[in-house]
Design a protein around this motif. Structure first.
Motif, PDB file in Angstrom:
ATOM      1  N   UNK A  15       0.985  -1.379   0.026  1.00  0.00           N
ATOM      2  CA  UNK A  15      -0.016   0.035  -0.098  1.00  0.00           C
ATOM      3  C   UNK A  15       0.868   1.483  -0.158  1.00  0.00           C
ATOM      4  N   UNK A  16       0.347   2.388  -0.454  1.00  0.00           N
ATOM      5  CA  UNK A  16       1.045   3.841  -0.546  1.00  0.00           C
ATOM      6  C   UNK A  16       1.220   4.168   1.013  1.00  0.00           C
ATOM      7  N   UNK A  17       2.159   4.586   1.343  1.00  0.00           N
ATOM      8  CA  UNK A  17       2.495   5.177   2.794  1.00  0.00           C
ATOM      9  C   UNK A  17       3.104   6.492   2.242  1.00  0.00           C
ATOM     10  N   UNK A  18       2.702   7.625   3.268  1.00  0.00           N
ATOM     11  CA  UNK A  18       3.041   8.795   3.023  1.00  0.00           C
ATOM     12  C   UNK A  18       3.525   9.629   4.264  1.00  0.00           C
ATOM     13  N   UNK A  22       6.435  15.012   8.413  1.00  0.00           N
ATOM     14  CA  UNK A  22       6.924  14.077   9.211  1.00  0.00           C
ATOM     15  C   UNK A  22       6.218  13.403   9.949  1.00  0.00           C
ATOM     16  N   UNK A  23       4.748  13.308   9.830  1.00  0.00           N
ATOM     17  CA  UNK A  23       3.718  12.356  10.225  1.00  0.00           C
ATOM     18  C   UNK A  23       3.571  11.140   9.224  1.00  0.00           C
ATOM     19  N   UNK A  24       3.924  10.065   9.633  1.00  0.00           N
ATOM     20  CA  UNK A  24       4.032   8.849   8.771  1.00  0.00           C
ATOM     21  C   UNK A  24       2.434   8.462   8.809  1.00  0.00           C
ATOM     22  N   UNK A  25       1.910   8.198   7.436  1.00  0.00           N
ATOM     23  CA  UNK A  25       0.463   7.923   7.224  1.00  0.00           C
ATOM     24  C   UNK A  25       0.502   6.538   6.419  1.00  0.00           C
ATOM     25  N   UNK A  54      -5.451  14.164  13.048  1.00  0.00           N
ATOM     26  CA  UNK A  54      -6.852  13.951  12.413  1.00  0.00           C
ATOM     27  C   UNK A  54      -6.830  13.552  10.988  1.00  0.00           C
ATOM     28  N   UNK A  55      -5.763  14.095  10.224  1.00  0.00           N
ATOM     29  CA  UNK A  55      -5.643  13.873   8.721  1.00  0.00           C
ATOM     30  C   UNK A  55      -5.256  12.429   8.798  1.00  0.00           C
ATOM     31  N   UNK A  56      -4.234  11.919   9.647  1.00  0.00           N
ATOM     32  CA  UNK A  56      -3.557  10.595   9.719  1.00  0.00           C
ATOM     33  C   UNK A  56      -4.675   9.690   9.968  1.00  0.00           C
ATOM     34  N   UNK A  57      -5.548   9.947  10.859  1.00  0.00           N
ATOM     35  CA  UNK A  57      -6.611   9.063  11.212  1.00  0.00           C
ATOM     36  C   UNK A  57      -7.684   8.821  10.248  1.00  0.00           C
ATOM     37  N   UNK A  58      -8.255  10.143   9.437  1.00  0.00           N
ATOM     38  CA  UNK A  58      -8.976   9.827   8.425  1.00  0.00           C
ATOM     39  C   UNK A  58      -8.623   9.099   7.151  1.00  0.00           C
ATOM     40  N   UNK A  59      -7.116   9.218   6.989  1.00  0.00           N
ATOM     41  CA  UNK A  59      -6.815   8.797   5.667  1.00  0.00           C
ATOM     42  C   UNK A  59      -6.664   7.332   5.786  1.00  0.00           C
ATOM     43  N   UNK A  60      -5.953   6.878   7.074  1.00  0.00           N
ATOM     44  CA  UNK A  60      -5.944   5.424   7.425  1.00  0.00           C
ATOM     45  C   UNK A  60      -7.190   4.828   7.755  1.00  0.00           C
ATOM     46  N   UNK A  61      -8.071   5.459   8.103  1.00  0.00           N
ATOM     47  CA  UNK A  61      -9.451   4.799   8.118  1.00  0.00           C
ATOM     48  C   UNK A  61     -10.259   4.381   6.730  1.00  0.00           C
ATOM     49  N   UNK A  62      -9.701   5.052   5.512  1.00  0.00           N
ATOM     50  CA  UNK A  62     -10.371   4.768   4.233  1.00  0.00           C
ATOM     51  C   UNK A  62     -10.006   3.418   3.905  1.00  0.00           C
TER      52      UNK A  62
END
Length: 196
Positions: A15-18, A22-25, A54-62
């Motif tokens: 999977x793509x990780x970004x 500096x916050x890993x998603x 919040x952005x990390x949580x949202x992207x990782x939840x999709x």
């Protein structure tokens, strides 16, 4: 209001990780072509002052569904199911992404691209030619548009109808493969999952 977002691709398989400043998603999306979608979502979220957490949580939840860029493990095979839609540009980037998968035993099952009008023959032939230049991969082309452009090549098989493909798969054992399934919605290639 001007915002600055620093999004970097840190991993692309499975999977793509970004990283966002500096916050890993860790996403559940496949294909480098989805990086721009992720970056756009992060930029919009940043504009609306969401935190990195919040952005990390949202992207990782999709988790993609509806036959769009899903990774499915079935028996010993890893399947990229992208059977929701297909057009020349999406087919090209899907095959480019599939090339980057590190497996010497790959199979792409590609269905017709619909609604291309007078460019249909040319565009289906272009996909076939891209397949010929792809190493370590076998191709099953499904549908009358691909069948009309049939080429005799050792890594390519052509099936005029889904029923022809189904008969072939029912007598074929597919193991330890990375498999791409992609075609227009009308091809309903997700049916292949029952046969692998």
């Amino acid at each position: 209001l001007k915002t600055s977002v620093n999004v970097k691709l840190t991993s692309r398989y499975p999977f793509l990780n970004v990283s966002l400043n500096n916050t890993e998603i860790q996403t559940h999306l496949v294909g480098i072509y989805n990086f721009h979608n992720i970056a756009a979502a992060l930029a919009i979220g940043t504009y609306y002052e969401l935190t990195a957490s919040q952005l990390k949580k949202g992207i990782e939840a999709y988790v993609p569904a509806n036959n769009r860029s899903q990774i499915i493990k079935k028996n010993s095979n890893e399947i990229v199911l992208d059977a929701y839609n297909a057009n020349p540009s999406s087919m090209e980037v899907a095959l480019e992404n599939f090339k980057s998968i590190q497996n010497q035993h790959k199979l792409a099952i590609l269905g017709d691209m619909f609604e291309l009008g007078p460019t249909s023959a040319k565009e289906h032939l272009a996909v076939i030619n891209q397949a010929i230049s792809t190493k370590d991969c076998s191709f099953y082309f499904v549908g009358s548009h691909f069948f009309e452009q049939k080429i005799d090549h050792p890594t390519l098989l052509f099936f005029e109808t889904y029923n022809n493909l189904q008969m072939h798969l029912e007598k074929t054992t597919i193991l330890n493969r990375s498999i791409l399934i992609k075609g227009s919605r009308g091809m309903a290639l997700e049916r292949v999952l029952e046969l692998i």
